[in-house]
Design a protein around this motif. Structure first.
Motif, PDB file in Angstrom:
ATOM      1  N   GLY A  75       0.684   3.602  -4.520  1.00 49.89           N
ATOM      2  CA  GLY A  75       0.912   4.887  -4.396  1.00 49.89           C
ATOM      3  C   GLY A  75      -0.511   5.538  -4.103  1.00 49.89           C
ATOM      4  N   ALA A  76      -0.486   6.876  -3.512  1.00 43.40           N
ATOM      5  CA  ALA A  76      -1.305   7.283  -3.092  1.00 43.40           C
ATOM      6  C   ALA A  76      -2.672   8.041  -3.977  1.00 43.40           C
ATOM      7  CB  ALA A  76      -1.041   8.821  -2.018  1.00 43.40           C
ATOM      8  N   TRP A 121       1.968   7.870   8.119  1.00 47.81           N
ATOM      9  CA  TRP A 121       1.684   7.551   6.736  1.00 47.81           C
ATOM     10  C   TRP A 121       0.677   6.506   6.384  1.00 47.81           C
ATOM     11  CZ3 TRP A 121       1.092  10.546   2.817  1.00 47.81           C
ATOM     12  CH2 TRP A 121       1.060   9.973   1.473  1.00 47.81           C
ATOM     13  N   ASP A 179      -7.538   5.982   2.660  1.00 42.59           N
ATOM     14  CA  ASP A 179      -7.674   6.504   1.524  1.00 42.59           C
ATOM     15  C   ASP A 179      -7.907   5.336   0.229  1.00 42.59           C
ATOM     16  OD1 ASP A 179      -7.504   7.718  -1.316  1.00 42.59           O
ATOM     17  OD2 ASP A 179      -5.433   8.684  -0.784  1.00 42.59           O
ATOM     18  N   ALA A 196      -2.898  14.577  -1.454  1.00 42.35           N
ATOM     19  CA  ALA A 196      -1.990  13.397  -1.251  1.00 42.35           C
ATOM     20  C   ALA A 196      -0.868  13.567  -2.393  1.00 42.35           C
ATOM     21  CB  ALA A 196      -3.034  12.316  -1.947  1.00 42.35           C
ATOM     22  N   VAL A 212      -2.880   6.424   4.245  1.00 44.61           N
ATOM     23  CA  VAL A 212      -3.246   5.852   3.159  1.00 44.61           C
ATOM     24  C   VAL A 212      -4.095   4.720   3.522  1.00 44.61           C
ATOM     25  CG1 VAL A 212      -0.922   6.651   2.138  1.00 44.61           C
ATOM     26  CG2 VAL A 212      -0.911   4.387   3.313  1.00 44.61           C
ATOM     27  N   ARG A 213      -4.166   3.824   4.574  1.00 47.43           N
ATOM     28  CA  ARG A 213      -4.859   2.757   4.918  1.00 47.43           C
ATOM     29  C   ARG A 213      -6.662   3.384   4.683  1.00 47.43           C
ATOM     30  NH1 ARG A 213      -4.705  -0.040  10.294  1.00 47.43           N
ATOM     31  NH2 ARG A 213      -6.285  -1.374   9.331  1.00 47.43           N
ATOM     32  N   ARG A 218       0.959  -1.389  -0.089  1.00 46.83           N
ATOM     33  CA  ARG A 218       0.110   0.026   0.061  1.00 46.83           C
ATOM     34  C   ARG A 218       0.940   1.356   0.022  1.00 46.83           C
ATOM     35  NH1 ARG A 218      -5.358   1.194   1.559  1.00 46.83           N
ATOM     36  NH2 ARG A 218      -5.625  -0.978   1.139  1.00 46.83           N
ATOM     37  N   ILE A 219       2.103   1.200   0.809  1.00 46.01           N
ATOM     38  CA  ILE A 219       2.875   2.314   0.801  1.00 46.01           C
ATOM     39  C   ILE A 219       3.778   2.537  -0.657  1.00 46.01           C
ATOM     40  CG2 ILE A 219       4.831   3.370   2.073  1.00 46.01           C
ATOM     41  CD1 ILE A 219       3.715   2.170   4.501  1.00 46.01           C
ATOM     42  N   ARG A 223      -7.787   5.535  -2.845  1.00 45.03           N
ATOM     43  CA  ARG A 223      -7.126   5.900  -4.197  1.00 45.03           C
ATOM     44  C   ARG A 223      -8.161   6.171  -5.426  1.00 45.03           C
ATOM     45  NH1 ARG A 223      -4.370   2.840  -7.116  1.00 45.03           N
ATOM     46  NH2 ARG A 223      -2.820   4.279  -7.630  1.00 45.03           N
ATOM     47  N   TYR A 230      -4.736  14.252   4.843  1.00 51.01           N
ATOM     48  CA  TYR A 230      -3.426  14.600   4.122  1.00 51.01           C
ATOM     49  C   TYR A 230      -2.933  15.770   4.546  1.00 51.01           C
ATOM     50  CZ  TYR A 230      -3.468  10.499   0.991  1.00 51.01           C
ATOM     51  OH  TYR A 230      -3.509   9.239   0.602  1.00 51.01           O
ATOM     52  N   GLU A 240       2.586  12.510  -0.459  1.00 48.27           N
ATOM     53  CA  GLU A 240       3.437  11.407  -0.862  1.00 48.27           C
ATOM     54  C   GLU A 240       4.903  11.720  -1.239  1.00 48.27           C
ATOM     55  OE1 GLU A 240       2.576   7.246  -3.135  1.00 48.27           O
ATOM     56  OE2 GLU A 240       2.224   9.369  -4.352  1.00 48.27           O
TER      57      GLU A 240
END
Length: 290
Positions: free
Chosen positions: A105-106, A231, A238, A252, A235-236, A100-101, A240, A201, A256
């Motif tokens: 990508g975000a 982070w 989000d 984002a 992102v968890r 995920r990281i 995307r 963010y 990132e």
């Protein structure tokens, strides 16, 4: 250690990680310093690392015990010392977080217009199952469009998302595109709180997009742990969302960039400190590990 090294961060330096549960910090630590080494860590040295970010010895020990009960850690005794290593379950969790990281990508720049829909109807008494399903869907990038119907952009692997829940007979999974009079942007804003996502963010940027972030942290090992915890929490949550339906200044993108720059900056000194602090042993292969 000095008092400054064991007290929690205060004032303007409180970001998402400052209020993170110890287990969230522990997962970040394991992903950074255990996952790729096949090792188990002595509890005393983990306590020393977590003191750097204001987590007490009792909190570390109770977190380790809870994670063992949840099959996220395995005990390895050597003499009078207790070491903790990964399990097949925690390896999956940590690799998913790593992907995920560093993988997805975000920001989603390659959406093909397809939505995945998951409809479900569970008995009223199945509150625990409903909670688990919703948590899995949210982690996988789904948002609730309406009662019992969740959607996500793209092609998430729904069988993998719901594996082990035993709910397959209660789900309807479809893929398709928006059709008139419904616009894709309408689906996006109905199912996802874009304002809340953007604010998370911005909070990250407020914490880290500055010269010398977290000056009261004792060293770059502490900063690395807090950075990655912050982070991952952002992102968890989000999904995307497709970039074409987001504002041009979507935070984002900058967040990132800031994360990757600081992560690279902290990596070498944090590794040197971790090598000096951590007492590790080779761990037995986790059951079920490929």
């Amino acid at each position: 250690m000095t008092r400054a090294e064991t007290e929690p961060l205060t004032g303007q330096e409180k970001g998402p990680a400052a209020s993170a549960r110890p287990q969230t910090l522990m997962l970040a630590f394991l992903g950074l310093h255990v996952l790729e080494h096949g090792s188990a860590v002595y509890s005393g040295s983990a306590i020393e690392v977590f003191a750097r970010v204001g987590v007490s010895e009792d909190a570390v020990r109770s977190t380790l015990t809870r994670m063992v009960k949840r099959d996220l850690l395995a005990r390895h005794r050597r003499g009078r010392k207790m070491y903790f290593g990964l399990t097949a379950r925690s390896i999956d969790v940590l690799r998913d977080g790593h992907d995920r990281i560093w993988g997805a990508g975000a920001v989603n720049h390659d959406w093909d217009g397809t939505w995945t829909l998951v409809g479900f109807s569970l008995p009223e008494a199945w509150r625990s199952q409903r909670h688990d399903l919703r948590s899995r869907l949210m982690w996988a990038g789904f948002g609730p469009l309406q009662n019992g119907l969740w959607i996500a952009p793209g092609h998430p692997d729904v069988p993998a998302v719901v594996a082990g829940l035993g709910l397959e007979d209660h789900l309807n999974v479809l893929r398709g595109q928006a059709a008139e009079p419904t616009e894709a942007s309408q689906l996006l804003h109905r199912a996802f709180d874009t304002g809340a996502i953007a604010e998370r963010y911005r909070a990250f940027l407020g914490q880290w997009d500055r010269p010398n972030p977290l000056p009261s942290a004792p060293d770059d090992l502490a900063r690395q742990l807090l950075l990655h915890t912050d982070w991952l929490q952002v992102v968890r949550s989000d999904p995307r969302l497709p970039a074409e339906h987001l504002p041009a200044d979507w935070p984002a993108i900058r967040a990132e960039r800031v994360f990757r720059t600081l992560s690279a900056q902290y990596d070498a000194p944090a590794k040197q400190l971790a090598d000096a602090v951590l007492d590790t042993i080779p761990a037995e292969p986790a059951s079920g590990q490929g």
